[in-house]
Write an enzyme that holds these catalytic residues in place. Structure first.
Site, PDB file in Angstrom:
ATOM      1  N   THR A  81      26.719  48.171   4.271  1.00  0.00           N
ATOM      2  CA  THR A  81      27.928  48.378   3.361  1.00  0.00           C
ATOM      3  C   THR A  81      27.514  49.906   2.520  1.00  0.00           C
ATOM      4  O   THR A  81      26.456  49.646   1.887  1.00  0.00           O
ATOM      5  CB  THR A  81      28.783  47.648   2.770  1.00  0.00           C
ATOM      6  N   TYR A 116      29.213  41.586  -3.339  1.00  0.00           N
ATOM      7  CA  TYR A 116      29.342  41.993  -2.069  1.00  0.00           C
ATOM      8  C   TYR A 116      28.115  42.864  -1.838  1.00  0.00           C
ATOM      9  O   TYR A 116      27.569  42.686  -0.720  1.00  0.00           O
ATOM     10  CB  TYR A 116      30.640  42.459  -1.785  1.00  0.00           C
TER      11      TYR A 116
END
Ligand code: UDP
Length: 329
Positions: free
Chosen positions: A119, A143
């Protein structure tokens, strides 16, 4: 016959289900491995389904033994920035420990081609910098940190055992399969475009804009949106890259164009021809001001094109899917 099984973890989720469709169309057999915690059995339409959990090594071994896959595509993860700030342990356990089990199993079973969903959140907040694969990684939420840790594991396993990995750093994934077979459906929903569509058709009272005082032209966060079908096409190209012996590589998957939350809302109004009820809220902890991909690497090296990744197309496809109603457990 050449073995064409690909283990697709998270194949019952949003991106994983689209990847299974693309893999099937490319002549592979995607084997979905999913615990159905956030995924949907109804999204598994393009190959066999194996229910299992990445935290259980025996579940993983069972699938490697049954199919002798030639590669792994690893999508399964928790992926909500806000939740990761409230429950970091969940992210470190599920995303990092689960991935470590899978990567170790792949090596132990001699399956040495591995495609991983990472990501842009691994880059963190870097004021007005164009983010390419050389940018430093300083995640500001759990995350992003959990995904960066898995990137590091892949790098170490590459050096130690010769595991070949393609790591894709996604920017914001949106849209849906134009044929309406699969689409984005989370419960609860936390992502911007489906939430806007929920507000438009009255499934929620309003869309809350998280922060209007960012250092951007209209005060709201800027993101780079990429169509899920373009994104999964890159995965098939990445798999072929590995199978042709090119070795490990990191690729950003974004368009280079940034849109603010307000611009996305305006485009949704335009596409649906309906008003969007909006309220203004506080900043969401963990959110970066601006995440825009500056990379051409996927285009030049993989031959990737992001033809469907314009906001109008993405919202049009998402709206069509939304109106079909999603999945039922
Ligand atoms: N966002 C928002 N309201 C919402 C959900 C998201 O204003 O109800 C904003 C969020 O702050 C971010 C952008 O929309 O700037 C995209 O958020 P999303 O959760 O879709 O993806 P993320 O960038 O966190 O991966």
């Amino acid at each position: 016959m050449l073995n064409k099984y690909i283990i697709v973890t998270g194949g019952a989720g949003f991106i994983g289900s689209h990847a299974c469709k693309a893999l099937q169309q490319a002549g592979f057999v995607p084997v979905t491995f999913d615990n159905l915690v956030t995924g949907w059995q109804d999204a598994v339409k393009f190959g066999p389904f194996e229910r299992g959990d990445l935290l259980c090594r025996a579940d993983i071994d069972r699938v490697f033994e049954k199919y002798t896959p030639v590669a792994v595509m690893h999508f399964a993860a928790f992926s909500q920035v806000g939740e990761s700030m409230q429950k970091p342990g969940l992210y470190w356990q599920n995303n990092v420990m689960g991935s470590l089990n899978l990567i170790q199993a792949a090596v132990d079973h001699g399956c040495m081609d591995f495609v991983f969903s990472s990501t842009c959140a691994t880059y963190g907040d870097q004021d007005n910098v164009v983010l390419d694969e050389h940018s430093e990684q300083h995640p500001i939420n759990a995350y992003g940190a959990s995904k960066q840790a898995v990137e590091n594991i892949l790098s170490d396993f590459g050096a130690a055992y010769g595991l070949n990995s393609v790591i894709f750093r996604y920017f914001n994934v949106a849209g849906a399969d134009p044929d309406g077979m699969v689409g984005e459906f989370h419960q609860p929903e936390t992502h911007l475009i489906p939430l806007i569509l929920n507000a438009i058709d009255g499934k929620r009272d309003a869309l809350t804009i998280f922060g209007t005082d960012y250092d951007t032209p209209d005060g709201t966060c800027i993101r780079d949106y990429v169509h899920v079908c373009d994104l999964v096409d890159a995965h098939v190209l990445g798999l072929k890259w590995l199978q042709s012996g090119h070795g490990s590589r990191v690729f950003n998957l974004g368009t280079g164009d940034g849109f603010s939350v307000r611009q996305v809302i305006d485009q949704a109004k335009h596409v649906t021809n309906r008003p969007v009820p909006v309220t203004h809220g506080a900043r969401r902890p963990g959110d970066c001001t601006k995440l825009v991909s500056g990379s051409l690497r996927a285009k030049t090296e993989l031959g990737w094109s992001a033809d469907r990744s314009n906001l109008k197309q993405m919202i049009t496809d998402a709206w069509r899917w939304h109106q079909n109603g999603g999945y039922i457990k």
